[in-house]
Write a protein that holds these residues in place. Structure first.
Motif, mmCIF file in Angstrom:
data_model
loop_
_atom_site.group_PDB
_atom_site.id
_atom_site.type_symbol
_atom_site.label_atom_id
_atom_site.label_comp_id
_atom_site.label_asym_id
_atom_site.label_seq_id
_atom_site.Cartn_x
_atom_site.Cartn_y
_atom_site.Cartn_z
ATOM 1 N N THR A 80 5.238 2.660 -4.222
ATOM 2 C CA THR A 80 5.524 1.653 -3.188
ATOM 3 C C THR A 80 6.447 0.563 -3.730
ATOM 4 O O THR A 80 7.207 -0.047 -2.993
ATOM 5 C CB THR A 80 4.230 1.021 -2.635
ATOM 6 O OG1 THR A 80 4.577 0.228 -1.494
ATOM 7 C CG2 THR A 80 3.508 0.146 -3.654
ATOM 8 N N ASP A 101 0.342 2.283 -5.234
ATOM 9 C CA ASP A 101 0.604 0.997 -5.894
ATOM 10 C C ASP A 101 0.853 1.158 -7.403
ATOM 11 O O ASP A 101 0.647 2.239 -7.969
ATOM 12 C CB ASP A 101 -0.589 0.058 -5.656
ATOM 13 C CG ASP A 101 -0.157 -1.393 -5.541
ATOM 14 O OD1 ASP A 101 0.914 -1.741 -6.083
ATOM 15 O OD2 ASP A 101 -0.889 -2.174 -4.910
ATOM 16 N N SER A 102 1.236 0.061 -7.995
ATOM 17 C CA SER A 102 1.559 0.029 -9.428
ATOM 18 C C SER A 102 0.322 -0.326 -10.251
ATOM 19 O O SER A 102 -0.684 -0.794 -9.713
ATOM 20 C CB SER A 102 2.606 -1.050 -9.689
ATOM 21 O OG SER A 102 3.726 -0.857 -8.875
ATOM 22 N N PRO A 315 7.569 -4.451 -1.942
ATOM 23 C CA PRO A 315 6.978 -3.102 -1.857
ATOM 24 C C PRO A 315 7.173 -2.470 -0.480
ATOM 25 O O PRO A 315 7.195 -3.164 0.541
ATOM 26 C CB PRO A 315 5.496 -3.359 -2.131
ATOM 27 C CG PRO A 315 5.459 -4.633 -2.892
ATOM 28 C CD PRO A 315 6.616 -5.454 -2.405
ATOM 29 N N VAL A 327 -1.279 3.496 2.567
ATOM 30 C CA VAL A 327 -1.005 2.951 1.234
ATOM 31 C C VAL A 327 -2.297 2.932 0.435
ATOM 32 O O VAL A 327 -3.356 2.599 0.966
ATOM 33 C CB VAL A 327 -0.360 1.548 1.318
ATOM 34 C CG1 VAL A 327 -1.195 0.594 2.141
ATOM 35 C CG2 VAL A 327 -0.137 0.958 -0.063
ATOM 36 N N GLY A 329 -3.673 1.074 -2.635
ATOM 37 C CA GLY A 329 -3.243 -0.010 -3.509
ATOM 38 C C GLY A 329 -4.329 -1.011 -3.792
ATOM 39 O O GLY A 329 -5.358 -1.031 -3.140
ATOM 40 N N THR A 332 -1.366 -4.959 -6.660
ATOM 41 C CA THR A 332 -0.559 -5.256 -7.859
ATOM 42 C C THR A 332 0.917 -5.488 -7.503
ATOM 43 O O THR A 332 1.518 -6.479 -7.920
ATOM 44 C CB THR A 332 -0.681 -4.116 -8.892
ATOM 45 O OG1 THR A 332 -2.045 -3.986 -9.239
ATOM 46 C CG2 THR A 332 0.142 -4.388 -10.140
ATOM 47 N N SER A 333 1.501 -4.565 -6.750
ATOM 48 C CA SER A 333 2.939 -4.703 -6.461
ATOM 49 C C SER A 333 3.211 -5.931 -5.594
ATOM 50 O O SER A 333 4.241 -6.579 -5.738
ATOM 51 C CB SER A 333 3.492 -3.437 -5.809
ATOM 52 O OG SER A 333 2.810 -3.159 -4.619
ATOM 53 N N GLN A 334 2.274 -6.251 -4.698
ATOM 54 C CA GLN A 334 2.451 -7.460 -3.879
ATOM 55 C C GLN A 334 2.458 -8.707 -4.770
ATOM 56 O O GLN A 334 3.299 -9.593 -4.609
ATOM 57 C CB GLN A 334 1.334 -7.568 -2.831
ATOM 58 C CG GLN A 334 1.485 -8.825 -1.983
ATOM 59 C CD GLN A 334 0.615 -8.841 -0.745
ATOM 60 O OE1 GLN A 334 -0.047 -7.861 -0.422
ATOM 61 N NE2 GLN A 334 0.625 -9.964 -0.060
#
Ligand code: PLP
Length: 366
Positions: A80, A101-102, A315, A327, A329, A332-334
């Protein structure tokens, strides 16, 4: 002061000579010797067995999905935390993205990837992973998951040409992969991409689709539709000249990253994008997050001094376009998006440029 750009083109000096050769031969278009030379130089440098020069990496990802038989209603997993060009081909094929997500590496989380596969309404057919900002993702774990689940792996190495993992080049670990030569990348042809694969048949099929799916007749015969996605000989000439300096460009981008690190080490709220063990990123962009400071404030101040910087990628699951996509998640990416910044990282920057950028950051943060 001249503007300091985020990542401007950096010519080797040989480009015009090679373009002149193209003009002398009059193979301006459509294809020509430089297209073959550019493909060979990518094969030689990366170790990929087959390369196909295209108009963009986005086109390469589209061809990859088409060649792998991904179509209407199929599910495709994807990082993402990436740029839209990484995933728009999923929509071109009327397939459904599932965003993952990361983790602490900033790249896709193998743990969340497993969860995404379990939670998918149907078994996903492929995974597109991005090697973000030129740092490779956790390929060992990702490859193992894809093998176990029977899912095609596609590397989006648009940003990571020249990066390696266990000494092997990014883009050579998967079923198919793309590199980008867009204007802001480590090398540029003003615009362009390369699709690579170990599978010769897939690359042959992609080449056929990239040239309007023209059957092998003297007249124009079509049994299926294709695209006009090949790279011109003029742009390939730029690519050949750029490839000659790839190693130097990677070294300089890594040096720029280290200079930023050295200059900003006193600021404890700053965290740079990590590099996973046994990998060597190309440090396409130097990126970092702040614990307390709003990065938009820094971007604004740099802009006042005629310096370009940018937030980290927003993202995909936060994009209005994908408001109803699945998604998996944990935010993290946010968090990275909200706290991070891309600093000017062009290989033609001077050391003094880096000091100027750091001085402005220090004024706000220290
Ligand atoms: C991660 C990523 N994927 C895909 C692309 C698309 O590449 P292109 O502009 O060559 O289509 C880009 C950059 O442009 C990118 O940064």
């Amino acid at each position: 002061m001249d503007r300091i750009f985020l990542s401007p083109p950096h010519m080797s000096g040989k480009e015009q000579e090679y373009i002149a050769e193209v003009f002398e031969s009059n193979y301006i278009a459509p294809l020509g010797a430089f297209v073959n030379r550019f493909e060979e130089s990518i094969e030689n440098y990366t170790g990929a067995s087959n390369a196909l020069a295209l108009s963009s990496a986005t086109a390469g990802l589209h061809l990859a999905l088409r060649v792998l038989g991904i179509g209407e209603g199929d599910y495709v997993l994807a990082s993402t935390f990436t740029f839209i060009g990484s995933v728009s081909a999923i929509l071109y094929q009327n397939a459904q993205p599932i965003f993952v997500d990361s983790d602490e590496s900033w790249n896709i989380s193998p743990g969340l990837l497993k969860e995404a596969i379990q939670k998918a309404p149907r078994k996903p057919k492929a995974l597109i992973v991005t090697h973000l900002y030129g740092q490779v993702c956790k390929l060992d774990e990702i490859i193992a998951i894809c093998k176990e689940e029977g899912i095609y792996l596609i590397e989006d190495a648009a940003e990571s040409l020249g990066a390696s993992y266990h000494g092997q080049q990014s883009g050579t670990f998967s079923d198919m992969a793309v590199y980008s030569f867009n204007g802001n990348k480590i090398l540029t042809t003003s615009g362009g991409g390369m699709l690579v694969s170990e599978n010769k048949e897939w690359i042959e099929k992609a080449k056929f689709l990239a040239t309007q799916a023209k059957e092998d007749y003297l007249h124009y015969e079509h049994k299926e539709f294709g695209y006009n996605y090949r790279m011109s000989n003029v742009l390939a000439a730029i690519g050949v000249a750029q490839m000659e300096v790839l190693e130097v460009r990677v070294d300089r981008r890594r040096e720029i990253f280290e200079l930023y690190q050295k200059n900003l080490c006193a600021i404890h709220e700053i965290q740079f994008m990590p590099e996973i063990q046994d990998s060597r990123g190309n440090r396409w962009l130097t990126t970092l997050t702040f614990k307390h400071t709003n990065p938009l404030k820094i971007i604004e101040l740099l802009e006042k001094e005629n310096i370009e910087s940018r937030p980290l990628w927003k993202p995909m699951h936060m994009q209005p376009l994908f408001h109803d996509a699945l998604v998996i998640g944990d935010g993290t990416s946010q968090r990275l998006f909200e706290t991070g910044i891309c600093l000017p990282s062009g290989s033609s920057m001077s050391d003094q440029d880096i000091v100027s950028v750091c001085d402005i950051i220090k004024k706000v943060v220290l």
